[in-house]
Each structure stands twice: as structure tokens, then as C-alpha cells.
Scaffold this active site. Sequence first.
Site, PDB file in Angstrom:
ATOM      1  CB  ALA A   1      -4.471  12.682   6.503  1.00 47.01           C
TER       2      ALA A   1
ATOM      3  CG  HIS B   1      -1.621   1.101   1.362  1.00 45.08           C
ATOM      4  ND1 HIS B   1      -3.338   1.134   1.617  1.00 45.08           N
ATOM      5  CD2 HIS B   1      -1.549   2.597   1.086  1.00 45.08           C
ATOM      6  CE1 HIS B   1      -3.725   2.302   1.712  1.00 45.08           C
ATOM      7  NE2 HIS B   1      -2.693   3.069   1.385  1.00 45.08           N
TER       8      HIS B   1
ATOM      9  CG  ASP C   1      -1.351   4.666   4.030  1.00 41.83           C
ATOM     10  OD1 ASP C   1      -1.296   5.143   2.924  1.00 41.83           O
ATOM     11  OD2 ASP C   1      -2.386   4.967   4.801  1.00 41.83           O
TER      12      ASP C   1
ATOM     13  CG  HIS D   1      -0.592   7.094  -1.066  1.00 41.11           C
ATOM     14  ND1 HIS D   1      -1.853   7.391  -1.423  1.00 41.11           N
ATOM     15  CD2 HIS D   1      -0.834   6.480   0.117  1.00 41.11           C
ATOM     16  CE1 HIS D   1      -2.823   6.810  -0.612  1.00 41.11           C
ATOM     17  NE2 HIS D   1      -2.318   6.254   0.278  1.00 41.11           N
TER      18      HIS D   1
ATOM     19  CG  HIS E   1      -4.750   2.087   6.103  1.00 36.25           C
ATOM     20  ND1 HIS E   1      -6.179   1.978   6.288  1.00 36.25           N
ATOM     21  CD2 HIS E   1      -4.992   2.883   4.799  1.00 36.25           C
ATOM     22  CE1 HIS E   1      -6.812   2.585   5.559  1.00 36.25           C
ATOM     23  NE2 HIS E   1      -6.085   3.155   4.479  1.00 36.25           N
TER      24      HIS E   1
ATOM     25  NE  ARG F   1       0.808  12.000  -2.179  1.00 40.54           N
ATOM     26  CZ  ARG F   1      -0.148  11.306  -1.477  1.00 40.54           C
ATOM     27  NH1 ARG F   1      -1.156  10.770  -1.901  1.00 40.54           N
ATOM     28  NH2 ARG F   1      -0.134  11.728  -0.216  1.00 40.54           N
TER      29      ARG F   1
ATOM     30  CE  LYS G   1      -7.987   2.231  -0.601  1.00 39.45           C
ATOM     31  NZ  LYS G   1      -6.811   2.321   0.077  1.00 39.45           N
TER      32      LYS G   1
ATOM     33  CG  HIS H   1     -10.068   4.481   3.803  1.00 33.62           C
ATOM     34  ND1 HIS H   1      -8.561   4.967   3.963  1.00 33.62           N
ATOM     35  CD2 HIS H   1     -10.693   4.763   4.919  1.00 33.62           C
ATOM     36  CE1 HIS H   1      -8.719   5.761   5.165  1.00 33.62           C
ATOM     37  NE2 HIS H   1     -10.007   5.831   5.620  1.00 33.62           N
TER      38      HIS H   1
HETATM   39  N1  OTD Z   1      -4.095   8.243   4.795  1.00 35.83           N
HETATM   40  N2  OTD Z   1      -2.975  10.025   3.505  1.00 35.83           N
HETATM   41  C1  OTD Z   1      -3.360   9.735   2.271  1.00 35.83           C
HETATM   42  C2  OTD Z   1      -4.022   8.368   2.040  1.00 35.83           C
HETATM   43  C3  OTD Z   1      -3.878   7.520   3.225  1.00 35.83           C
HETATM   44  O1  OTD Z   1      -5.831   6.410   3.816  1.00 35.83           O
HETATM   45  C4  OTD Z   1      -4.906   6.490   3.186  1.00 35.83           C
HETATM   46  O2  OTD Z   1      -4.680   5.506   2.486  1.00 35.83           O
HETATM   47  C5  OTD Z   1      -2.924  10.244   1.204  1.00 35.83           C
HETATM   48  O3  OTD Z   1      -2.443  11.511   1.368  1.00 35.83           O
HETATM   49  O4  OTD Z   1      -3.059  10.238   0.010  1.00 35.83           O
HETATM   50  C6  OTD Z   1      -3.249   9.234   4.741  1.00 35.83           C
HETATM   51  O5  OTD Z   1      -3.145   9.850   5.852  1.00 35.83           O
HETATM   52 ZN    ZN Z   2      -2.996   5.135   1.590  1.00 33.38          ZN
HETATM   53 ZN    ZN Z   3      -6.696   4.831   3.305  1.00 39.21          ZN
END
Ligand code: OTD
Ligand code: ZN
Ligand code: ZN
Length: 347
Positions: free
Chosen positions: A263, A13, A247, A15, A174, A17, A99, A136
Site C-alpha cells: 500500500a 505526514h 502521506d 514517508h 489521512h 524511508r 504516532k 492511523h
Molecule cells: N499508507 N502506505 C504507507 C503508509 C500509509 O497509513 C499510512 O500512513 C507506507 O507505505 O508506509 C500507505 O498506503
Molecule cells: Zn502514512
Molecule cells: Zn496511516
Amino acid sequence: MQDLVIRRPDDWHLHLRDGGMLRGVIADTSRHFARAIVMPNLVPPVVTIADAAAYRERILAAVPAGDRFEPLMTLYLTEGTDPDDVEAGFRSGLVKAVKLYPAGATTNSSSGVRDIAKAMPVLERMAEIGLPLCVHGEVTTPDVDIFDREAVFIETVLDPLRRRLPDLRITMEHVTTKDGVDYIKEQAANLAGSITTHHLIINRNAILVGGIKPHYYCLPVAKRESHRLALRAAATSGDVRFFLGTDSAPHVDPLKECACGCAGIYTSINTLSCLAHVFEEEGALDRLEAFASLNGPAWYGLPVNAETITLRKHAEPVRYPAKVETEAGPVTVFDPMFPLYWAVVQS
Ligand code: OTD
Ligand code: ZN
Ligand code: ZN
């Protein structure tokens, strides 16, 4: 000095970008990890197989020469997702998971699912063909306390979905609560959970004690200590249903250090050092390989990596930069609040 050799890990998992941020962070993953399940929450999101194929090319173009890295692509489920497109993506090998973001649950989730009934044709097709759903797992109902949103999701969304589609393979991503850990352990089949590095290390005090600490803020938000301990027990148990999904979610500092901060915690660069520390503390260094390198491939039906990496425990603390500089701006690196002695020496 102590060495630990494990199969090359994967991140289930992540990110990455796009654009300058992608170019700035990709090496921190490709240096150590062979593969990663890449999250589709771009703006606009990765919805169709054409989007996923184009994004995959952009990722591969950003991987430094000499690194071998395979992005495992996912599609962002919307209420308009076409089951035939999803199936074609799966059959071609491009799409490894779909997802589910409940709309509004996390960063860039506004195109997510409001009414799960509308996504049922896609979910039914996925159950039929064996394509996993990554979830999620938080409700977004305003009257549910943010610390309870995972537990309420399990009861009101996940469990009913599993009863309705018992053949659907679901990754509860997560996991942040003992409720999540216990629920996964109770199930006989078709459910697994990923656990982040930071949720093994911080509880909610990290965000709130001594001032507001935006670099410890992520979603699902870190919970109280008893939950962190349950996550540690699950991750270090060797149970095949739990595996690493960092994550790691980079945001530039100005977007985190402000009145309404984003976040996300950036851990790609020091995740393996942090994990070795945690597993050593738990007397479970011999199970780090299962968590980081074996259980994930088993769940996703992929071979484990042939190569290995070596982690070495140094006599002096290993230093990481406080920030990673990207073309998009500086990204603060996760500070575990203890010195790190383990580091990857050869990969
Ligand atoms: N949680 N921030 C992000 C995604 C995750 O839920 C998530 O997978 C993000 O910035 O893409 C986060 O705090
Ligand atoms: Zn994430
Ligand atoms: Zn998430």
C-alpha cells in the site's frame, strides 16, 4: 498565465524511508516544502529518541545542497514506549509528535499497539505536556470491512480515548471518510485532521475499474465518491482543523506490481500541481494557502514559513516523469488522470 503566491508549504505526514530510497525521494519534498512530519514506520521502527535523532541526521545528510528542509521527527508508539523518553524528546525539541499505529493496520505496523490500555501511561504523559498524538485511524479487527475501518475506529477507539483524555491533542491522519470529517468538525478542541492529495482526487473506482491498479492502492483505502466530496469540501473550506499531509509513501514498482502489492502512493513530486488543480476546480484557490501552509503550523504550534512559493498556471500541460528512479529501484509517480497545468515556478 496566472500566478498564485503562497507561503512555503509544509507536509504534515510524509514517508521518507531510508538509504537509497531516502536519497532518491527527498529532493521531491525539499524542493517545495520547508518542513515535514516524518513517519517513523521504518524497519525496524523509530521507537526511541536515539532512533529519531539518528534518523534525523540521515535525512539531513540526504537533503540536496541548497535546499533548506527541516524534518519534524515522530516516535512510533509501542506497548513498551517509555513516557520519560518521550517527554525528554519533546523537551529537547526533537520530537514533534508520537504516532499510533494499531498493529497490522498499514505498512510496517506490526510493532504497533494491540491493546491501547498498555499505552495509557505514555498517552497520559503526552496529554500533560501537550505533545500531539498522530493516529492511523483504522481498526484491524478481521470482521470489520476494510471500507468501514475508519468509521469503526472513530466510534470504538478514538471517541473513547478523547473522553478519557480530553486534553490529549490528536491528529487524525489521512482522513478518508465523511464520518471522519464530520467527527472532527463536531469536536470543540484538541482534534484536527490531515488530508492527502490523492484522497481529494481518487475514489475506489480508480483502484478497481478496468483492471486492478496497484498504484492507486493505499491505506486507508480510497472510499466511494461521496467521501471524496466530503474531503474536498473540508480541505477547501479554510477550516483551520484541516491541513495537508500528503502521506506520500514510495515503494519500488516490483513491490506494488505483484500478487500481494504494498500500500502506498507516491505524490511528493506533483502534489502542489495536483492541489492547485483541485482547489481551482472547487473555486477555492484563495484557500490553498490555508490548507498547505497555514493551518498545519497553527495546529503544531510552529511559526508559518517566512518564504513564499509561486504556482503558475501554464497554457500547456506540465509534464512529470512517470517514474522516479532511485538507488532502490523505480517508483511510479501518482497519475491524477487529468492534465496538470499548475506548477511551482520558484521556490
Ligand atoms: N499508507 N502506505 C504507507 C503508509 C500509509 O497509513 C499510512 O500512513 C507506507 O507505505 O508506509 C500507505 O498506503
Ligand atoms: Zn502514512
Ligand atoms: Zn496511516
